[in-house]
Design an enzyme around this catalytic site. Sequence first.
Site, short mmCIF file in Angstrom:
data_model
loop_
_atom_site.label_atom_id
_atom_site.label_comp_id
_atom_site.label_asym_id
_atom_site.label_seq_id
_atom_site.Cartn_x
_atom_site.Cartn_y
_atom_site.Cartn_z
N MET A 220 0.59 7.09 3.84
CA MET A 220 1.43 6.59 4.93
C MET A 220 2.44 5.57 4.43
O MET A 220 3.60 5.56 4.89
CB MET A 220 0.53 5.96 6.01
CG MET A 220 1.23 5.65 7.29
SD MET A 220 2.17 7.02 7.99
CE MET A 220 0.83 8.13 8.39
N GLY A 221 2.06 4.71 3.49
CA GLY A 221 3.02 3.76 2.92
C GLY A 221 4.19 4.49 2.27
O GLY A 221 5.35 4.08 2.38
N GLY B 259 0.86 -1.19 0.00
CA GLY B 259 0.00 0.00 0.00
C GLY B 259 0.89 1.23 0.00
O GLY B 259 1.51 1.56 1.02
N GLU C 180 -12.98 3.55 6.42
CA GLU C 180 -12.59 2.42 7.27
C GLU C 180 -13.57 2.24 8.44
O GLU C 180 -13.22 1.62 9.44
CB GLU C 180 -11.16 2.66 7.80
CG GLU C 180 -10.10 2.60 6.71
CD GLU C 180 -8.67 2.79 7.24
OE1 GLU C 180 -8.44 3.82 7.90
OE2 GLU C 180 -7.82 1.93 6.97
N ASN D 11 -4.81 1.94 10.80
CA ASN D 11 -5.73 2.35 11.85
C ASN D 11 -6.84 1.30 11.98
O ASN D 11 -7.10 0.55 11.04
CB ASN D 11 -6.38 3.69 11.50
CG ASN D 11 -5.47 4.86 11.82
OD1 ASN D 11 -4.61 4.78 12.69
ND2 ASN D 11 -5.66 5.95 11.10
N SER E 274 -9.26 11.91 8.46
CA SER E 274 -9.11 11.28 7.14
C SER E 274 -10.44 10.75 6.58
O SER E 274 -10.64 10.72 5.37
CB SER E 274 -8.10 10.14 7.22
OG SER E 274 -8.56 9.16 8.12
N LYS F 295 -5.77 4.74 20.06
CA LYS F 295 -5.85 5.44 18.77
C LYS F 295 -7.24 5.22 18.16
O LYS F 295 -7.84 6.14 17.58
CB LYS F 295 -4.76 4.97 17.82
CG LYS F 295 -4.84 5.67 16.46
CD LYS F 295 -3.54 6.21 15.96
CE LYS F 295 -3.75 7.24 14.86
NZ LYS F 295 -2.99 6.97 13.65
N ALA G 150 0.13 11.99 7.12
CA ALA G 150 0.58 11.99 5.73
C ALA G 150 -0.63 12.24 4.83
O ALA G 150 -1.74 11.82 5.16
CB ALA G 150 1.21 10.64 5.37
N GLY H 269 0.10 4.44 -0.46
CA GLY H 269 -0.64 5.70 -0.37
C GLY H 269 0.17 6.68 0.48
O GLY H 269 1.41 6.66 0.47
P1 NAD Z 1 -4.31 6.37 1.18
O1 NAD Z 1 -5.72 6.62 0.84
O2 NAD Z 1 -3.33 7.48 0.99
O3 NAD Z 1 -3.77 5.12 0.33
C1 NAD Z 1 -4.30 3.83 0.49
C2 NAD Z 1 -4.38 3.15 -0.87
O4 NAD Z 1 -5.39 3.77 -1.65
C3 NAD Z 1 -3.10 3.21 -1.69
O5 NAD Z 1 -2.91 1.93 -2.26
C4 NAD Z 1 -3.41 4.23 -2.75
O6 NAD Z 1 -2.73 4.01 -3.98
C5 NAD Z 1 -4.89 4.03 -2.94
N1 NAD Z 1 -5.54 5.24 -3.47
C6 NAD Z 1 -5.56 6.47 -2.91
N2 NAD Z 1 -6.27 7.32 -3.68
C7 NAD Z 1 -6.70 6.59 -4.74
C8 NAD Z 1 -7.47 6.90 -5.87
N3 NAD Z 1 -7.97 8.12 -6.06
N4 NAD Z 1 -7.71 5.92 -6.77
C9 NAD Z 1 -7.22 4.68 -6.58
N5 NAD Z 1 -6.48 4.32 -5.52
C10 NAD Z 1 -6.23 5.27 -4.60
O7 NAD Z 1 -4.28 5.79 2.66
P2 NAD Z 1 -3.30 6.12 3.87
O8 NAD Z 1 -3.66 7.42 4.44
O9 NAD Z 1 -1.91 5.85 3.46
O10 NAD Z 1 -3.77 5.02 4.91
C11 NAD Z 1 -3.25 3.71 4.98
C12 NAD Z 1 -3.49 3.20 6.40
O11 NAD Z 1 -2.73 4.00 7.31
C13 NAD Z 1 -4.95 3.31 6.85
O12 NAD Z 1 -5.28 2.26 7.70
C14 NAD Z 1 -4.95 4.62 7.62
O13 NAD Z 1 -6.01 4.68 8.55
C15 NAD Z 1 -3.59 4.52 8.30
N6 NAD Z 1 -3.05 5.80 8.78
C16 NAD Z 1 -3.01 6.89 7.95
C17 NAD Z 1 -2.52 8.08 8.44
C18 NAD Z 1 -2.43 9.31 7.56
O14 NAD Z 1 -2.20 10.41 8.09
N7 NAD Z 1 -2.56 9.21 6.26
C19 NAD Z 1 -2.07 8.17 9.76
C20 NAD Z 1 -2.08 7.02 10.55
C21 NAD Z 1 -2.59 5.84 10.05
#
Ligand code: NAD
Length: 306
Positions: A11-12, A7, A272, A105, A260, A187, A131, A9
């Site tokens: 955070m990844g 993943g 989620e 999360n 988020s 959290k 992020a 996105g």
């Molecule tokens: P994200 O939405 O940025 O990305 C998750 C996935 O969705 C990725 O594979 C991404 O390529 C895909 N994606 C995003 N937009 C897209 C679109 N328009 N079309 C197709 N695919 C799309 O998610 P994230 O924020 O990285 O969250 C990942 C995990 O980390 C979740 O469980 C989240 O709750 C947790 N988390 C996030 C944050 C934060 O600030 N972002 C903080 C702590 C925990």
Amino acid sequence: IAVAVAGAGAMGSRVGLYLTQAGQDVVLLDDWQMHVDTVTEHGLKVNTLGETETYPVSIRNFKDYSVPVDLVIVLTKAMAAEEKIKQLMDQGVITEDTNVMSMMNGLGHGDLLRKYIADDKILLAVTMWPAGFNGPGEVTLEGTGNIEFGRIDGTVDNFVKELNDIFNEAKLNGKISDDIVTSIWNKALVNCCFNTYCAVTDKKIGEFGAYVHSDDMLIPLMKEIITVGEQKGAKLDFDATLNKFHAMYSPDVVGLHYPSMHHDIHNGRKTEVDFLTGRVAEYGREFGIPTPYCDILTHLVHQIEK
Ligand code: NAD
């Protein structure tokens, strides 16, 4: 160590980039081919306080990767995690020697990992890093945070210690947890309360808090979550949590932010919620604990998902 971040996105990308820069052998995995292609061609574009820098990272489509790794960090959205874990096992990325860490999360990720992975290879993590994902190839990485983690059974083995050193070398601020279950529920308490209410009311955290009766909305919800969480082994403190929530309303903390889930709704994406209030309600049914606030909030969020 060889790490696959499942993943790529917001955070990844944060975790994958920092580990790459610290010299680890990291691959980011994602399904969104346009994102994979953009990062492969131009690098990962990172916005920080108005400045943009581009960094090289290794990224592949999930379906194109079949190299075994020492560690998989799961940072998909929660609803995609099971399918991706199965895919990585089928493709030989996760072997019986691979440690698998959930950094997502929400609740229930330990139970999911236990379906496929031995306890001595499961790691659970909670991160406070923020992020933002701006679109293919581009993220916003600001603020600060940490990664608290541990084995599902609390064992502190050599891999856990090594990984903590790796997180710290990568400036991700690692911390080996002495009670990861409690940290996950703490959290989840924040996310269950503010993600749902701010998504449904279309408000920033501070705007929600400014409503004179916001505590009347929060307190019964918090009590449900704490009662259920305690049955699951979490040690949760009502007064400390309520004080923490009140402090969050300040513009200097997160008062000016939408959680988020609000972004997910706004962007027409699934939330989620089933892993937050939805999961608390499920556990509540198992224990015979009524969870009317969690039930209705889960329905309301599903109603507004497009
Ligand atoms: P994200 O939405 O940025 O990305 C998750 C996935 O969705 C990725 O594979 C991404 O390529 C895909 N994606 C995003 N937009 C897209 C679109 N328009 N079309 C197709 N695919 C799309 O998610 P994230 O924020 O990285 O969250 C990942 C995990 O980390 C979740 O469980 C989240 O709750 C947790 N988390 C996030 C944050 C934060 O600030 N972002 C903080 C702590 C925990």
